[in-house]
Design a protein around this motif. Structure first.
Motif, PDB file in Angstrom:
ATOM      1  N   ARG A 176      -2.923 -12.698  17.283  1.00 13.63           N
ATOM      2  CA  ARG A 176      -1.566 -12.205  17.534  1.00 13.63           C
ATOM      3  C   ARG A 176      -0.601 -13.351  17.783  1.00 13.63           C
ATOM      4  O   ARG A 176       0.533 -13.342  17.297  1.00 13.63           O
ATOM      5  N   VAL A 177      -1.049 -14.354  18.541  1.00 12.74           N
ATOM      6  CA  VAL A 177      -0.197 -15.511  18.805  1.00 12.74           C
ATOM      7  C   VAL A 177       0.094 -16.248  17.504  1.00 12.74           C
ATOM      8  O   VAL A 177       1.243 -16.626  17.239  1.00 12.74           O
ATOM      9  N   HIS A 178      -0.919 -16.427  16.684  1.00 10.41           N
ATOM     10  CA  HIS A 178      -0.727 -17.114  15.403  1.00 10.41           C
ATOM     11  C   HIS A 178       0.244 -16.324  14.516  1.00 10.41           C
ATOM     12  O   HIS A 178       1.128 -16.900  13.875  1.00 10.41           O
ATOM     13  N   ALA A 179       0.099 -15.005  14.482  1.00 13.36           N
ATOM     14  CA  ALA A 179       1.024 -14.171  13.707  1.00 13.36           C
ATOM     15  C   ALA A 179       2.441 -14.281  14.272  1.00 13.36           C
ATOM     16  O   ALA A 179       3.420 -14.326  13.514  1.00 13.36           O
ATOM     17  N   GLY A 180       2.554 -14.370  15.588  1.00 14.83           N
ATOM     18  CA  GLY A 180       3.872 -14.543  16.205  1.00 14.83           C
ATOM     19  C   GLY A 180       4.496 -15.876  15.841  1.00 14.83           C
ATOM     20  O   GLY A 180       5.700 -15.967  15.571  1.00 14.83           O
ATOM     21  N   GLN A 181       3.686 -16.924  15.801  1.00 16.02           N
ATOM     22  CA  GLN A 181       4.192 -18.236  15.399  1.00 16.02           C
ATOM     23  C   GLN A 181       4.648 -18.202  13.949  1.00 16.02           C
ATOM     24  O   GLN A 181       5.708 -18.745  13.605  1.00 16.02           O
ATOM     25  N   ALA A 182       3.854 -17.565  13.093  1.00 18.90           N
ATOM     26  CA  ALA A 182       4.240 -17.463  11.686  1.00 18.90           C
ATOM     27  C   ALA A 182       5.527 -16.649  11.545  1.00 18.90           C
ATOM     28  O   ALA A 182       6.414 -17.012  10.758  1.00 18.90           O
ATOM     29  N   THR A 183       5.642 -15.580  12.321  1.00 19.05           N
ATOM     30  CA  THR A 183       6.858 -14.757  12.276  1.00 19.05           C
ATOM     31  C   THR A 183       8.076 -15.584  12.674  1.00 19.05           C
ATOM     32  O   THR A 183       9.106 -15.547  11.999  1.00 19.05           O
ATOM     33  N   GLY A 184       7.948 -16.345  13.748  1.00 19.41           N
ATOM     34  CA  GLY A 184       9.050 -17.194  14.185  1.00 19.41           C
ATOM     35  C   GLY A 184       9.398 -18.253  13.160  1.00 19.41           C
ATOM     36  O   GLY A 184      10.572 -18.533  12.901  1.00 19.41           O
ATOM     37  N   PHE A 185       8.378 -18.849  12.549  1.00 18.84           N
ATOM     38  CA  PHE A 185       8.604 -19.880  11.536  1.00 18.84           C
ATOM     39  C   PHE A 185       9.322 -19.289  10.328  1.00 18.84           C
ATOM     40  O   PHE A 185      10.276 -19.876   9.804  1.00 18.84           O
ATOM     41  N   VAL A 186       8.874 -18.109   9.882  1.00 18.41           N
ATOM     42  CA  VAL A 186       9.510 -17.444   8.738  1.00 18.41           C
ATOM     43  C   VAL A 186      10.952 -17.067   9.083  1.00 18.41           C
ATOM     44  O   VAL A 186      11.873 -17.304   8.299  1.00 18.41           O
ATOM     45  N   ALA A 187      11.159 -16.502  10.278  1.00 15.03           N
ATOM     46  CA  ALA A 187      12.508 -16.106  10.695  1.00 15.03           C
ATOM     47  C   ALA A 187      13.440 -17.312  10.717  1.00 15.03           C
ATOM     48  O   ALA A 187      14.570 -17.245  10.214  1.00 15.03           O
ATOM     49  N   GLY A 188      12.973 -18.409  11.290  1.00 13.22           N
ATOM     50  CA  GLY A 188      13.802 -19.608  11.365  1.00 13.22           C
ATOM     51  C   GLY A 188      14.059 -20.230  10.011  1.00 13.22           C
ATOM     52  O   GLY A 188      15.180 -20.655   9.703  1.00 13.22           O
ATOM     53  N   THR A 189      13.044 -20.292   9.172  1.00 10.19           N
ATOM     54  CA  THR A 189      13.183 -20.912   7.847  1.00 10.19           C
ATOM     55  C   THR A 189      14.090 -20.101   6.941  1.00 10.19           C
ATOM     56  O   THR A 189      14.916 -20.657   6.221  1.00 10.19           O
ATOM     57  N   LEU A 190      13.933 -18.779   6.972  1.00  8.32           N
ATOM     58  CA  LEU A 190      14.710 -17.914   6.073  1.00  8.32           C
ATOM     59  C   LEU A 190      15.992 -17.396   6.708  1.00  8.32           C
ATOM     60  O   LEU A 190      16.748 -16.681   6.054  1.00  8.32           O
ATOM     61  N   ASP A 191      16.212 -17.719   7.991  1.00  6.90           N
ATOM     62  CA  ASP A 191      17.386 -17.258   8.721  1.00  6.90           C
ATOM     63  C   ASP A 191      17.494 -15.726   8.694  1.00  6.90           C
ATOM     64  O   ASP A 191      18.518 -15.157   8.315  1.00  6.90           O
ATOM     65  N   VAL A 192      16.376 -15.070   9.084  1.00  7.96           N
ATOM     66  CA  VAL A 192      16.325 -13.619   9.184  1.00  7.96           C
ATOM     67  C   VAL A 192      15.863 -13.251  10.588  1.00  7.96           C
ATOM     68  O   VAL A 192      15.379 -14.094  11.330  1.00  7.96           O
ATOM     69  N   SER A 193      15.998 -11.996  10.935  1.00 11.12           N
ATOM     70  CA  SER A 193      15.557 -11.535  12.252  1.00 11.12           C
ATOM     71  C   SER A 193      14.033 -11.577  12.337  1.00 11.12           C
ATOM     72  O   SER A 193      13.350 -11.526  11.301  1.00 11.12           O
TER      73      SER A 193
END
Length: 176
Positions: free
Chosen positions: A114-131
């Motif tokens: 779950r933590v790894h998925a959360g990190q990936a979610t944050g990375f994707v959100a930041g990289t793509l500038d999405v929520s």
């Protein structure tokens, strides 16, 4: 599920075996401001944290998230306790003296995923500038479309073998 009581917001559920109810995360922001902000960003408004008990020992916590503010009553607490007990039952289809330790190990593995998925979610959100919610949706869609387990996809995102922009290709395929 919460397996690291020193880092989770639901410490009372894990440490003391107590149910913790937060009826509105928009109102109760002082105790866990970071958690409350992330939960609200993902569309959650209330949470019920219940202990997971095995052999009289609290081994973790189960967090039930709600999309609307919720006035928790005695029945909600009992239902939460039942869900916690069912989660423990499902995870402990083994017998023997070491089952609590094996369950804790599995729980920590799930938490790590779950933590790894959360990190990936944050990375994707930041990289793509999405929520964060949109980023998680892109991860879920890509995982489903390409039959890649979410934990593997999260690893690929965080180790750089898959760039977040590749997740948006799923949108183009689904709209054609």
């Amino acid at each position: 599920m919460a397996a690291d009581p020193d880092r989770e917001w639901s410490v009372p559920a894990v440490h003391h075996g107590e149910v913790l109810a937060v009826p509105d995360l928009a109102v109760d922001t002082d105790r866990w401001p970071e958690f409350a902000a992330v939960a609200r960003d993902l569309g959650y408004r209330a949470i019920l944290a219940v202990p997971m008990v095995l052999d009289g020992r609290t081994i973790g916590g189960l967090n039930v998230l709600y999309s609307q503010p919720t006035d928790f009553d005695r029945d909600d607490h009992r239902l939460g306790a039942l869900l916690g007990a069912l989660a423990v039952l499902e995870l402990t289809q083994e017998t023997g003296d070491q089952r609590a330790d094996r369950l804790a190990e599995r729980t920590l593995g799930l938490l790590n995923d779950r933590v790894h998925a959360g990190q990936a979610t944050g990375f994707v959100a930041g990289t793509l500038d999405v929520s964060p919610a949109r980023a998680r949706g892109l991860l879920d869609d890509y995982s489903r479309l390409h039959a890649i387990p979410l934990r593997e996809l999260a690893r690929r995102i965080t180790d750089g073998t898959l760039h977040p922009v590749e997740l948006t290709e799923t949108d183009a395929i689904e709209t054609e």
